[in-house]
Design an enzyme around this catalytic site. Structure first.
Site, PDB file in Angstrom:
ATOM      1  CE1 TYR A 165       4.046  82.953  -8.282  1.00 22.23           C
ATOM      2  CE2 TYR A 165       6.182  83.414  -8.820  1.00 22.23           C
ATOM      3  CZ  TYR A 165       5.053  83.399  -8.466  1.00 22.23           C
ATOM      4  OH  TYR A 165       5.047  84.938  -7.231  1.00 22.23           O
ATOM      5  CB  THR A 191       2.004  80.763  -6.274  1.00 24.42           C
ATOM      6  OG1 THR A 191       3.452  80.615  -5.614  1.00 24.42           O
ATOM      7  CG2 THR A 191       1.460  81.435  -6.310  1.00 24.42           C
ATOM      8  NE  ARG A 200       2.582  92.858  -4.867  1.00 23.31           N
ATOM      9  CZ  ARG A 200       3.721  91.059  -5.496  1.00 23.31           C
ATOM     10  NH1 ARG A 200       4.836  91.932  -5.584  1.00 23.31           N
ATOM     11  NH2 ARG A 200       3.518  90.339  -4.897  1.00 23.31           N
ATOM     12  CG  HIS A 312       1.753  86.216  -2.164  1.00 22.39           C
ATOM     13  ND1 HIS A 312       1.728  85.784  -3.758  1.00 22.39           N
ATOM     14  CD2 HIS A 312       3.582  87.203  -3.006  1.00 22.39           C
ATOM     15  CE1 HIS A 312       3.130  85.671  -4.628  1.00 22.39           C
ATOM     16  NE2 HIS A 312       3.859  86.316  -4.121  1.00 22.39           N
TER      17      HIS A 312
HETATM   18  C1  GLV Z   1       6.687  87.356  -5.586  1.00 25.87           C
HETATM   19  O1  GLV Z   1       6.011  86.488  -5.386  1.00 25.87           O
HETATM   20  C2  GLV Z   1       6.518  88.930  -5.167  1.00 25.87           C
HETATM   21  O2  GLV Z   1       5.649  88.386  -4.243  1.00 25.87           O
HETATM   22  O3  GLV Z   1       6.878  89.558  -4.791  1.00 25.87           O
END
Ligand code: GLV
Length: 415
Positions: A165, A191, A200, A312
């Site tokens: 990163y 990344t 999330r 991802h």
């Molecule tokens: C980290 O890269 C994640 O996707 O939690």
């Protein structure tokens, strides 16, 4: 004791007439082996992982951004693609190995980097790296790993990549990539889909922090997942092992990942900065997180060695296209100028075969092995790798293709 009981049931309780038609599996006394033997596919391992892990830990791995549309699309994309098989071909010896960045891979598979791997099982990254090395499958270590670059190198002489990163503190990036090179890692996986962290929402709802915070909810959850809780409380504290001792960055105090990443990573990093990364390391750079044809052609024009088409695992931009849908357009656009990897939704060997038929050089998988890790530690990871390996071989035989490298492009089509 178990064996005596088993013998008694088999030979004394069950009458001979019945014995002649009944088939008992040999009794497996090892609980992990027993658990894994019942897992016929990665989804079975996912179910075991869900049962064994506290909800927040499972959701951190299993979840994705916002409505999780992209996460589902990744898997659905593979399911939608159908084979156009041929029969009566000699498939006695199918050849499943392939070449990537000058190295021979046993199957077209690289393990994706995953952060915080020790929350799923105390052996964490070491277990995954060992299982991968045993088969010669490259393992990518995450910057946000819970075992360090050097600790992983000490247990694995297999091929290893280091995921990068871009921190605001470029001195730290330089130090990390140089440590990776010194420890024998063979490539840098930069990344490029994480300018900011995706939202999330499972983590938001649970107030999930890393390391998991011991609040009332965690205590209750921990009580109903005693095996995990016992192992977690007895193992080394979770920390970002690559930054160990750096109080502001080592993650020893619970953080919401979004706060951490958004304050530490540099959202201004752009194409023009790639030269900087190449100036501090001679390792090949793979861009992980390319999600469009124009970015793939730009990467080729920049002389990048390889790209990983990836969203991802749907954890960043929800609404990004299913990775499998990008493979053919990207490969058509960039030709042989660089290797094209595909990361997102791989659960079966047949998915790997489909990706290769579309033109991918190899696939990457993250969640698949995390489910195995949570279900059975290193043996669980090995079980997943075995399932994928066998799946690639079986699929090639069934579609009538003797070699993964010579696979014909019209083997697959969208119905
Ligand atoms: C980290 O890269 C994640 O996707 O939690």
């Amino acid at each position: 004791m178990g064996a005596v009981f088993y013998h008694y049931v088999r030979h004394v309780v069950v009458p001979r007439s019945l014995r002649s038609v009944l088939r008992f599996r040999p009794l497996e006394l090892d609980a992990t082996a027993r658990r894994l033997a019942r897992c016929a596919d990665v989804d079975d391992l996912r179910r075991v992982a869900k049962r064994r892990l506290p909800g927040g830990v499972f959701d951190y791995a299993d979840g994705a951004a916002e409505d999780e549309l992209t996460r589902r699309a990744n898997q659905q994309g593979f399911r939608d693609l159908v084979f156009d098989p041929r029969v009566l071909r000699d498939v006695r010896d199918v050849e499943v190995s392939t070449t990537l960045l000058g190295r021979r891979l046993p199957i077209p598979l690289v393990l994706s980097p995953t952060g915080f791997t020790r929350i799923f099982h105390p052996e964490g990254e070491l277990a995954v790296a060992r299982a991968a090395a045993r088969r010669g499958i490259p393992y990518s270590l995450s910057t946000m790993s819970t075992r360090s670059i050097e600790e992983v190198a000490a247990v694995s002489d297999g091929p290893k990549w280091f995921q990068v990163y871009v921190w605001r503190d470029r001195g730290l990036v330089k130090e990390l990539v140089q440590r990776a090179a010194a420890a024998g890692y063979e490539a840098l996986l930069l990344t490029v889909d994480t300018a900011v962290l995706g939202r999330r929402e499972r983590d938001v709802r649970r107030g999930f922090t890393l390391p998991p915070k011991i609040g009332l909810g965690t205590l209750v959850d921990g009580a109903v997942h005693p095996a995990w809780t016992y192992a977690f409380t007895r193992s080394d504290p979770i920390e970002f092992a690559n930054m160990a001792g750096d109080g502001s960055r080592d993650g020893t105090t619970a953080v919401a990942l979004a706060d951490y990443i958004n304050s530490q990573f540099d959202p201004s990093f752009s194409w023009g900065d790639l030269d900087w990364l190449r100036s501090v390391s001679t390792l090949p750079v793979i861009l992980k997180g390319i999600q469009s044809v124009p970015d793939a052609t730009r990467a080729a024009a920049e002389g990048i060695e390889a790209i990983a088409l990836s969203n991802h695992g749907g954890r960043q931009l929800d609404g990004s296209p299913a990775v499998v849908r990008l493979i053919r357009p990207v490969v058509d656009a960039v030709g042989d100028s660089m290797a094209v990897l595909c990361d997102g939704g791989i659960r079966r060997g047949s998915d790997i075969v489909k990706a290769c038929a579309l033109g991918a050089t190899a696939c990457m998988a993250g969640r698949a092995y995390l489910y195995g890790l949570a279900a059975g530690g290193e043996r669980g990871v090995d079980h997943v790798l075995g399932l994928l390996d066998a799946g690639v071989r079986r699929t090639l035989a069934l579609v009538g293709e003797p070699s993964i490298e010579g696979i014909r492009p019209d083997l697959v089509r969208w119905p």
